[in-house]
Write a protein that holds these residues in place. Structure first.
Motif, mmCIF file in Angstrom:
data_model
loop_
_atom_site.group_PDB
_atom_site.id
_atom_site.type_symbol
_atom_site.label_atom_id
_atom_site.label_comp_id
_atom_site.label_asym_id
_atom_site.label_seq_id
_atom_site.Cartn_x
_atom_site.Cartn_y
_atom_site.Cartn_z
ATOM 1 N N GLY A 40 58.784 87.248 47.961
ATOM 2 C CA GLY A 40 60.045 86.983 48.646
ATOM 3 C C GLY A 40 60.937 86.088 47.822
ATOM 4 O O GLY A 40 60.619 85.745 46.677
ATOM 5 N N PHE A 61 53.335 87.005 52.076
ATOM 6 C CA PHE A 61 54.509 86.681 52.896
ATOM 7 C C PHE A 61 54.019 86.457 54.321
ATOM 8 O O PHE A 61 53.483 87.369 54.950
ATOM 9 N N ASN A 63 55.278 84.949 58.032
ATOM 10 C CA ASN A 63 56.470 84.591 58.792
ATOM 11 C C ASN A 63 56.077 84.286 60.238
ATOM 12 O O ASN A 63 55.426 85.106 60.888
ATOM 13 N N THR A 154 58.571 80.232 57.142
ATOM 14 C CA THR A 154 58.167 81.337 56.281
ATOM 15 C C THR A 154 57.456 80.764 55.066
ATOM 16 O O THR A 154 57.983 79.871 54.403
ATOM 17 N N ILE A 156 55.608 81.746 51.385
ATOM 18 C CA ILE A 156 55.529 82.785 50.368
ATOM 19 C C ILE A 156 54.727 82.237 49.199
ATOM 20 O O ILE A 156 55.032 81.166 48.681
#
Length: 307
Positions: A40, A61, A63, A154, A156
């Motif tokens: 991301g 990733f 979220n 989030t 990453i």
């Protein structure tokens, strides 16, 4: 003075975010998405008129979003605790902005936001933060609507899938045993914060006891010797009562400490400010009397250095 970080610092920077980041116990998970190896982009600047400048991060990733039921809780208050804990976890901040500074409508719709009703964003009241540590990037979005507060985090990176954000109020490992052996000056130099030990307040009261308090005298000596050093005095409570009431009480307690330092111990008011966190940054488990006692405290936080 601007409080850029009321640092909730523990002693260990754990390898996974699970040990670094805890949410208020009233945070309700509304959405979760895990996509291995998706990667991301991590915003590093506000909307520039055409796009949001960002950097690419490889790896998993993850979220998530949460709803926080609490009347009057602002996006800034929600963000504050997260910001502090990320600083403790040794994340370097890339971007930290509020709605207008970020770019308002354009910024919000240029980044990946979880859809309603899981995540609600008030375009007039949101905060954004992005940060990076080694191979792990993190984006935090907070907002406040009429009904509740909302939080999106989030992650990453290579270790993102292994990180679990906790909503429990478990103790921060190793906090008391190591720090208590250091002077306030040493704690501030090494960790950026220190608990003012031994302060006494009546339960539910903001009035500081008569003292004397050794920790205040030690802090006063340091601040008088370094007149360009600026600090925030930050009150904390246990989890009994409402969040708004506890934030107000904790700020009044910090204000009472500030008054004592200024009036009786000769510290310049220009060096200090008083803030309150309520129960958002516990040191220990509020399910025990010992934990609640440890959580009722006032900390001193460095907000600017004197070189």
């Amino acid at each position: 003075m601007k409080v850029w970080g009321l640092l909730f610092l523990a002693l260990i920077a754990a390898p996974a975010l699970a040990q670094d980041l805890r949410l208020p116990s009233n945070a309700e998970l509304t959405f979760e998405e895990v996509i291995p190896d998706l990667g991301g982009r991590l915003p590093k600047a506000a909307w520039d008129g055409a796009s949001v400048p960002s950097i690419s991060v490889d790896g998993d990733f993850v979220n998530r979003s949460w709803r926080l039921e609490s009347s009057g809780l602002s996006s800034a208050q929600i963000m504050r605790s997260i910001r502090e804990q990320l600083a403790n976890a040794r994340f370097g901040t890339l971007l930290d902005c509020e709605a207008r500074e970020c770019g308002g409508f354009d910024f919000r719709f240029a980044i990946d936001v979880i859809r309603p009703p899981h995540m609600e964003v008030n375009l007039a009241d949101y905060r954004f933060l992005s940060a990076k540590r080694d191979d792990l990037g993190i984006l935090v979005l907070t907002s406040r609507t009429k009904g509740a507060g909302y939080l999106q985090i989030t992650q990453i990176g290579a270790s993102a899938q292994d990180s679990v954000i906790e909503t429990t109020e478990a103790p921060t490992q190793g906090f008391q045993s190591t720090e208590s052996d250091l002077s306030i000056e040493a704690q501030l130099e090494q960790f950026g914060r220190a608990v003012l030990e031994g302060l006494e307040f009546e339960r539910g009261s903001s009035q500081l006891g008569a003292g004397p308090f050794e920790s205040l005298e030690e802090l006063a000596t340091l601040l008088r010797a370094r007149p360009s050093l600026e600090v925030a005095l930050v009150g904390h409570t246990d989890s009994e009562g409402s969040l708004n009431g506890n934030i107000a009480l904790s700020k009044r307690r910090a204000g009472s400490v500030l008054e004592r330092l200024a009036t009786d111990l000769g510290v310049s008011r220009q060096q200090m400010e008083a803030e309150g966190m309520g129960y958002l940054s516990p040191l220990a488990n509020n399910l025990t009397s010992e934990g609640r006692e440890a959580n009722r405290r006032v900390e001193v936080i460095i907000t600017s250095t004197d070189g």
